[in-house]
Motif scaffolding. Sequence first.
Motif, mmCIF file in Angstrom:
data_model
loop_
_atom_site.group_PDB
_atom_site.id
_atom_site.type_symbol
_atom_site.label_atom_id
_atom_site.label_comp_id
_atom_site.label_asym_id
_atom_site.label_seq_id
_atom_site.Cartn_x
_atom_site.Cartn_y
_atom_site.Cartn_z
ATOM 1 N N TRP A 152 -13.750 18.041 -12.717
ATOM 2 C CA TRP A 152 -14.661 17.579 -11.759
ATOM 3 C C TRP A 152 -15.707 18.632 -11.808
ATOM 4 O O TRP A 152 -15.719 19.717 -11.275
ATOM 5 C CB TRP A 152 -13.966 17.568 -10.274
ATOM 6 N N GLU A 153 -16.893 18.275 -12.475
ATOM 7 C CA GLU A 153 -17.968 19.308 -12.795
ATOM 8 C C GLU A 153 -18.578 19.610 -11.409
ATOM 9 O O GLU A 153 -18.759 18.605 -10.499
ATOM 10 C CB GLU A 153 -19.029 18.702 -14.023
ATOM 11 N N SER A 154 -18.924 20.743 -11.169
ATOM 12 C CA SER A 154 -19.667 21.466 -10.011
ATOM 13 C C SER A 154 -18.879 20.886 -8.748
ATOM 14 O O SER A 154 -19.425 20.565 -7.741
ATOM 15 C CB SER A 154 -21.146 20.801 -10.009
ATOM 16 N N GLY A 155 -17.512 20.945 -8.812
ATOM 17 C CA GLY A 155 -16.502 20.617 -7.686
ATOM 18 C C GLY A 155 -16.431 21.598 -6.723
ATOM 19 O O GLY A 155 -16.900 22.782 -6.911
ATOM 20 N N SER A 156 -15.478 21.190 -5.669
ATOM 21 C CA SER A 156 -15.337 22.253 -4.816
ATOM 22 C C SER A 156 -13.681 22.167 -4.503
ATOM 23 O O SER A 156 -12.915 21.193 -4.821
ATOM 24 C CB SER A 156 -15.770 21.789 -3.534
ATOM 25 N N ILE A 157 -12.978 23.223 -4.204
ATOM 26 C CA ILE A 157 -11.503 23.134 -3.809
ATOM 27 C C ILE A 157 -11.399 23.282 -2.105
ATOM 28 O O ILE A 157 -10.262 23.403 -1.722
ATOM 29 C CB ILE A 157 -11.040 24.569 -4.348
ATOM 30 N N GLU A 158 -12.583 23.128 -1.488
ATOM 31 C CA GLU A 158 -12.328 22.862 -0.065
ATOM 32 C C GLU A 158 -12.257 21.470 0.411
ATOM 33 O O GLU A 158 -13.075 20.904 1.006
ATOM 34 C CB GLU A 158 -13.882 23.481 0.635
ATOM 35 N N LEU A 159 -11.042 21.216 0.064
ATOM 36 C CA LEU A 159 -10.503 19.680 0.241
ATOM 37 C C LEU A 159 -9.128 19.614 0.303
ATOM 38 O O LEU A 159 -8.240 20.540 -0.165
ATOM 39 C CB LEU A 159 -11.201 18.680 -0.702
ATOM 40 N N GLY A 160 -8.540 18.642 0.971
ATOM 41 C CA GLY A 160 -7.042 18.483 1.188
ATOM 42 C C GLY A 160 -6.572 17.363 0.385
ATOM 43 O O GLY A 160 -7.179 16.476 0.347
ATOM 44 N N LEU A 161 -5.669 17.783 -0.933
ATOM 45 C CA LEU A 161 -5.125 16.596 -1.560
ATOM 46 C C LEU A 161 -3.539 16.801 -1.576
ATOM 47 O O LEU A 161 -2.960 18.032 -1.435
ATOM 48 C CB LEU A 161 -5.598 17.154 -3.135
ATOM 49 N N THR A 162 -2.910 15.829 -1.303
ATOM 50 C CA THR A 162 -1.329 15.702 -1.085
ATOM 51 C C THR A 162 -0.737 15.438 -2.522
ATOM 52 O O THR A 162 -0.848 14.791 -3.199
ATOM 53 C CB THR A 162 -0.948 14.317 -0.362
ATOM 54 N N PRO A 163 0.265 16.613 -2.740
ATOM 55 C CA PRO A 163 0.883 16.465 -4.030
ATOM 56 C C PRO A 163 1.697 14.980 -4.014
ATOM 57 O O PRO A 163 2.074 14.494 -2.897
ATOM 58 C CB PRO A 163 1.770 17.507 -3.919
ATOM 59 N N LEU A 164 2.044 14.384 -5.041
ATOM 60 C CA LEU A 164 2.459 12.932 -5.167
ATOM 61 C C LEU A 164 3.727 13.016 -4.841
ATOM 62 O O LEU A 164 4.468 12.043 -4.093
ATOM 63 C CB LEU A 164 2.712 12.530 -6.912
ATOM 64 N N ALA A 165 4.656 14.209 -4.775
ATOM 65 C CA ALA A 165 6.012 14.142 -4.413
ATOM 66 C C ALA A 165 6.107 13.984 -2.924
ATOM 67 O O ALA A 165 6.927 13.463 -2.080
ATOM 68 C CB ALA A 165 6.861 15.363 -4.729
ATOM 69 N N GLU A 166 4.959 14.757 -2.107
ATOM 70 C CA GLU A 166 5.051 14.384 -0.776
ATOM 71 C C GLU A 166 4.317 13.158 -0.306
ATOM 72 O O GLU A 166 4.613 12.575 0.948
ATOM 73 C CB GLU A 166 4.036 15.678 -0.084
ATOM 74 N N ALA A 167 3.397 12.465 -1.041
ATOM 75 C CA ALA A 167 3.030 11.264 -0.911
ATOM 76 C C ALA A 167 3.819 10.039 -1.016
ATOM 77 O O ALA A 167 3.567 9.049 -0.254
ATOM 78 C CB ALA A 167 1.513 11.027 -1.523
ATOM 79 N N GLY B 192 0.917 -1.266 0.113
ATOM 80 C CA GLY B 192 -0.054 0.067 0.013
ATOM 81 C C GLY B 192 0.861 1.490 -0.037
ATOM 82 O O GLY B 192 0.545 2.176 0.426
ATOM 83 N N ARG B 193 2.131 0.999 -0.371
ATOM 84 C CA ARG B 193 2.814 2.340 -0.344
ATOM 85 C C ARG B 193 2.809 2.962 -1.746
ATOM 86 O O ARG B 193 2.848 2.201 -2.663
ATOM 87 C CB ARG B 193 4.657 1.965 -0.014
ATOM 88 N N ILE B 194 2.921 4.196 -1.886
ATOM 89 C CA ILE B 194 3.114 4.971 -3.317
ATOM 90 C C ILE B 194 4.449 5.016 -3.758
ATOM 91 O O ILE B 194 5.344 5.536 -3.021
ATOM 92 C CB ILE B 194 2.280 6.236 -3.036
ATOM 93 N N HIS B 195 4.771 5.008 -4.893
ATOM 94 C CA HIS B 195 6.018 4.926 -5.665
ATOM 95 C C HIS B 195 5.825 6.005 -6.750
ATOM 96 O O HIS B 195 4.917 5.527 -7.699
ATOM 97 C CB HIS B 195 6.616 3.686 -5.815
ATOM 98 N N THR B 196 6.756 6.920 -7.121
ATOM 99 C CA THR B 196 6.689 7.809 -8.266
ATOM 100 C C THR B 196 7.232 6.808 -9.485
ATOM 101 O O THR B 196 7.879 5.874 -9.335
ATOM 102 C CB THR B 196 7.497 8.849 -8.262
ATOM 103 N N LEU B 197 6.850 7.058 -10.648
ATOM 104 C CA LEU B 197 7.350 6.364 -11.692
ATOM 105 C C LEU B 197 8.263 7.345 -12.506
ATOM 106 O O LEU B 197 8.175 8.682 -12.337
ATOM 107 C CB LEU B 197 6.190 5.791 -12.650
ATOM 108 N N PRO B 198 9.055 6.807 -13.535
ATOM 109 C CA PRO B 198 9.942 7.698 -14.241
ATOM 110 C C PRO B 198 9.031 9.010 -14.889
ATOM 111 O O PRO B 198 7.938 8.752 -15.433
ATOM 112 C CB PRO B 198 10.452 7.065 -15.392
ATOM 113 N N PRO B 199 9.368 10.184 -14.728
ATOM 114 C CA PRO B 199 8.831 11.473 -15.044
ATOM 115 C C PRO B 199 8.616 11.289 -16.755
ATOM 116 O O PRO B 199 7.566 11.872 -17.164
ATOM 117 C CB PRO B 199 9.497 12.396 -14.511
#
Length: 370
Positions: free
Chosen positions: A136-151, A94-101
């Motif tokens: 995301w239609e009719s979406g909201s920006i009142e949420l927390g999303l973690t950039p991939l580099a941090e995750a 369940g760990r996240i890994h980046t792929l070659p950019p």
Amino acid sequence: MALEALVVIPGVIARQGQASLLADLRGGWKSLPEQGRVVRLPPADGFDERTWLGIAPEGAPPAQGPLTVAALGFEPPERSVHIHLSLASLDEAGRIHTLPPRGLLVGREAVEAAKILDTDRLTLLAADGVDHGLVWESGSIELGLTPLAEAAGEDYRARLPDGDGEALLRRLIDDSVNFLSNLEFNLRRADEGLPMANLLWPWGAGFRPQLPNLALRRGQRARVFSRELRVLGLARLAGYQAEPPGSLGQAVFPRLDALATALAEERPTVTALDGVAEAREFGREEEAERYLSLVGERLLEPILRDPEGRLTLILPHEDGEGLALEFDGALPRDSAVPLDERVIGDRSVPMGRAHELVERLLRPRVLRAD
């Protein structure tokens, strides 16, 4: 027909412990300071991509998502939320890994296949490599999303979206893992011991920013070359012609012939080259020097030979002063100021601002007041 170009090259100014690349360069690089005007830049000035279009970097920079969606050429509904969607890898723990950019050939294939996960509110936008978009239609920006580099390196469950719409985006993440992990190319990657491209990770949500149409304001439309989606997204939103990221080729093997051809048009080009920074990041100093020599030969020298050519060169430095140079073939100069680290901190050399230098270049010469 005048050759006019902005060339931005991060990574050229030596950091502590690095040797100078500029001091020993020949050809067009050596004659640049004799024909142009050298100025110093404040620390970090010229790193904000807005400056590369001549926009003052005021306020927070636009979120990544809207610039990605714009760079990919999509025109989503108004008031929709735009999100950057990274293709990554999730291991069995369940760990996240980046792929070659760059160079991931299955990137577009993966996201095109994953469009089966689209809903009436979520639309996936496929591109090449690992960088994609989500609307995301009719979406909201009142949420927390973690950039991939941090995750990266962490358990994905600790970094899931939180806030408005979290259930919708968490479902997309889980569904992407379940769907992509069973695709044939991912099964082959697993057999070959390669990390699966089996995770779609959303981050950088925002609404599309309102930028002035610089092409109309300045009276000409520039062509913009970069491998960075942020730059291309800004360019498209500002009314400029954003060329596909692949137009520049690989970082240390740039397609400078395409840039040379673009220079021959009667409009300026904006070029951001990341090859030097990438080479130096891995300690490949000789490669960085060869890269700069090639830029001097293919891009700089033709402009310097043009009696009406114009060039603005931006060499930003993240931790200290950067350098810039303005050349105008119609304005003869005889400068003794070198274009290298010797002038950093020298108060006899004027200080400039990157966005103002770029603004001067991107206005047609007939409109210039100076």
